[in-house]
Design a protein around this motif. Sequence first.
Motif: not given
Length: 272
Positions: A152-181
């Motif tokens: 998960i730490e390696d995703l900082e500064g990267k572009t990550v794809a996920t599904r709209m309205g999912s818990t994975s989207a919430d998780f990414l927003e809560e745990n990454l400061e410098d990533a494009t989701i």
Amino acid sequence: MKKNKWSLLIMVSAFLIILVACGSSEEDSASGEGEDNANDEASYDLEDSYTVVSDNSFVPFEFVEDGELTGFDIELIKAIADEAGFEIEGGEIQTTNFDGIIPGLQTQQFDIAIAGISITEERKQVIDYSEPYYESGLKIGVSADNEDINSIEDLEGKTVATRMGSTSADFLEENLEDATINQFEQLDQVYLAVENGSADAVMYDAPNVDYYISTTGDGLKSVGDLYQAENYGIAIAKGNEDLVAAINDALATLKENGTYDEIYNKWFGSAE
């Protein structure tokens, strides 16, 4: 003569006592059977049919194959409906985008939803859940030749794809400061984003990531740990307490009689 009369009277009295005792015993037995039956068969105030909704692109839980909606969730909810004694309204499970399921339950457009819906405290405020029926978590997928992303730490500064309205989207927003989701409505768009290079990684529910990788060849691989262990539950519109209880009882019965394991084995290989 007096002695004979007294003997006869005693015999008659004893016979009457035996008759009364037998009658009482039979009544008690009948009463006991009624109580046992009442305890064995819980009675719920259910409608004849309920509107059931799902997604159509969450393989292997729900997806379209040869024009038919199929998958683990689809078979499970049909078995639950049969066991609980209600029909699926119209004889068909409706489908909608995943991000429209919770709002649809809130507005009473749907009564029941099954679509790999993670149980969260936030969602519990607006919908009800059955007992958990599947244990999941989140997993990262990257291109097979990617050696830079391993956690998960390696995703900082990267572009990550996920599904709209999912818990994975919430998780990414809560745990990454410098990533494009980048969030997409459909799952095929999520994986395509990684495959065409517009995203560096995908993060989504582990069983779907694993299934996609195992069925699409060597294009992607999973990396890192299983994040945010979570349970899936059947979602039910608020105000249907008897329906929740009936679904829970049916689910428990299917687990006890082996039906759940049969459905699980068909889609995942072996029961957990």
